[in-house]
Design a protein around this motif. Structure first.
Motif, PDB file in Angstrom:
ATOM      1  N   ASN A   1      -1.166 -14.654  -3.350  1.00 54.57           N
ATOM      2  CA  ASN A   1      -1.142 -14.485  -1.894  1.00 54.57           C
ATOM      3  C   ASN A   1      -0.391 -13.226  -1.485  1.00 54.57           C
ATOM      4  N   GLU A   2       0.689 -12.928  -2.198  1.00 61.18           N
ATOM      5  CA  GLU A   2       1.464 -11.719  -1.904  1.00 61.18           C
ATOM      6  C   GLU A   2       0.624 -10.466  -2.125  1.00 61.18           C
ATOM      7  N   LEU A   3      -0.066 -10.388  -3.268  1.00 61.47           N
ATOM      8  CA  LEU A   3      -0.895  -9.213  -3.551  1.00 61.47           C
ATOM      9  C   LEU A   3      -2.046  -9.093  -2.564  1.00 61.47           C
ATOM     10  N   LYS A   4      -2.694 -10.211  -2.262  1.00 58.45           N
ATOM     11  CA  LYS A   4      -3.790 -10.176  -1.292  1.00 58.45           C
ATOM     12  C   LYS A   4      -3.292  -9.680   0.064  1.00 58.45           C
ATOM     13  N   GLY A   5      -2.097 -10.136   0.447  1.00 52.18           N
ATOM     14  CA  GLY A   5      -1.516  -9.705   1.717  1.00 52.18           C
ATOM     15  C   GLY A   5      -1.206  -8.220   1.733  1.00 52.18           C
ATOM     16  N   LEU A   6      -0.643  -7.724   0.630  1.00 51.18           N
ATOM     17  CA  LEU A   6      -0.326  -6.293   0.548  1.00 51.18           C
ATOM     18  C   LEU A   6      -1.588  -5.439   0.556  1.00 51.18           C
ATOM     19  N   ILE A   7      -2.617  -5.907  -0.126  1.00 54.52           N
ATOM     20  CA  ILE A   7      -3.886  -5.171  -0.145  1.00 54.52           C
ATOM     21  C   ILE A   7      -4.459  -5.095   1.267  1.00 54.52           C
ATOM     22  N   ALA A   8      -4.468  -6.218   1.969  1.00 52.91           N
ATOM     23  CA  ALA A   8      -4.982  -6.247   3.342  1.00 52.91           C
ATOM     24  C   ALA A   8      -4.115  -5.400   4.266  1.00 52.91           C
ATOM     25  N   LYS A   9      -2.794  -5.491   4.086  1.00 54.05           N
ATOM     26  CA  LYS A   9      -1.858  -4.733   4.924  1.00 54.05           C
ATOM     27  C   LYS A   9      -2.091  -3.229   4.794  1.00 54.05           C
ATOM     28  N   ASN A  10      -2.528  -2.788   3.611  1.00 54.56           N
ATOM     29  CA  ASN A  10      -2.800  -1.378   3.372  1.00 54.56           C
ATOM     30  C   ASN A  10      -4.212  -0.989   3.769  1.00 54.56           C
ATOM     31  N   GLY A  11      -4.962  -1.918   4.339  1.00 57.92           N
ATOM     32  CA  GLY A  11      -6.291  -1.615   4.843  1.00 57.92           C
ATOM     33  C   GLY A  11      -7.288  -1.266   3.746  1.00 57.92           C
ATOM     34  N   THR A  12      -7.137  -1.878   2.592  1.00 55.75           N
ATOM     35  CA  THR A  12      -8.045  -1.607   1.487  1.00 55.75           C
ATOM     36  C   THR A  12      -8.573  -2.923   0.927  1.00 55.75           C
ATOM     37  N   THR A  13      -9.304  -2.831  -0.149  1.00 53.17           N
ATOM     38  CA  THR A  13      -9.868  -4.022  -0.792  1.00 53.17           C
ATOM     39  C   THR A  13      -9.469  -4.020  -2.259  1.00 53.17           C
ATOM     40  N   LEU A  14      -9.575  -5.162  -2.893  1.00 54.67           N
ATOM     41  CA  LEU A  14      -9.291  -5.257  -4.322  1.00 54.67           C
ATOM     42  C   LEU A  14     -10.260  -4.387  -5.108  1.00 54.67           C
ATOM     43  N   LYS A  15     -11.489  -4.298  -4.641  1.00 55.99           N
ATOM     44  CA  LYS A  15     -12.482  -3.461  -5.312  1.00 55.99           C
ATOM     45  C   LYS A  15     -12.035  -2.001  -5.324  1.00 55.99           C
ATOM     46  N   LYS A  16     -11.545  -1.509  -4.200  1.00 57.30           N
ATOM     47  CA  LYS A  16     -11.079  -0.122  -4.112  1.00 57.30           C
ATOM     48  C   LYS A  16      -9.842   0.090  -4.985  1.00 57.30           C
ATOM     49  N   VAL A  17      -8.934  -0.874  -4.989  1.00 61.00           N
ATOM     50  CA  VAL A  17      -7.746  -0.794  -5.838  1.00 61.00           C
ATOM     51  C   VAL A  17      -8.161  -0.714  -7.303  1.00 61.00           C
TER      52      VAL A  17
END
Length: 69
Positions: free
Chosen positions: A5-21
């Motif tokens: 949940n923490e990683l998903k939140g940080l990814i969303a907070k940065n306006g990106t997606t896991l795919k882009k990461v």
């Protein structure tokens, strides 16, 4: 607090997606990172510490250990 949940939140907070990461990680490391693999590792709680550090680095974060007083 779950890492997933923490990683998903940080990814969303940065306006990106896991795919882009994962695309950025693949470019940086030369190893093919796939979003589904990362998602499954997070779900099974088998993700390596180094992988979490790499993801956080892409997002502009780092891990800091603070002693509880």
């Amino acid at each position: 607090m779950e890492l997933r949940n923490e990683l998903k939140g940080l990814i969303a907070k940065n306006g990106t997606t896991l795919k882009k990461v994962c695309e950025i990680l693949t470019q940086k490391t030369g190893y093919n990172h796939i979003g589904n693999n990362i998602t499954n590792k997070l779900r099974r709680k088998t993700i390596k510490f180094e992988e979490v550090q790499e993801i956080l680095d892409v997002l502009g974060y780092h891990i800091e250990f603070i002693r509880n007083d």
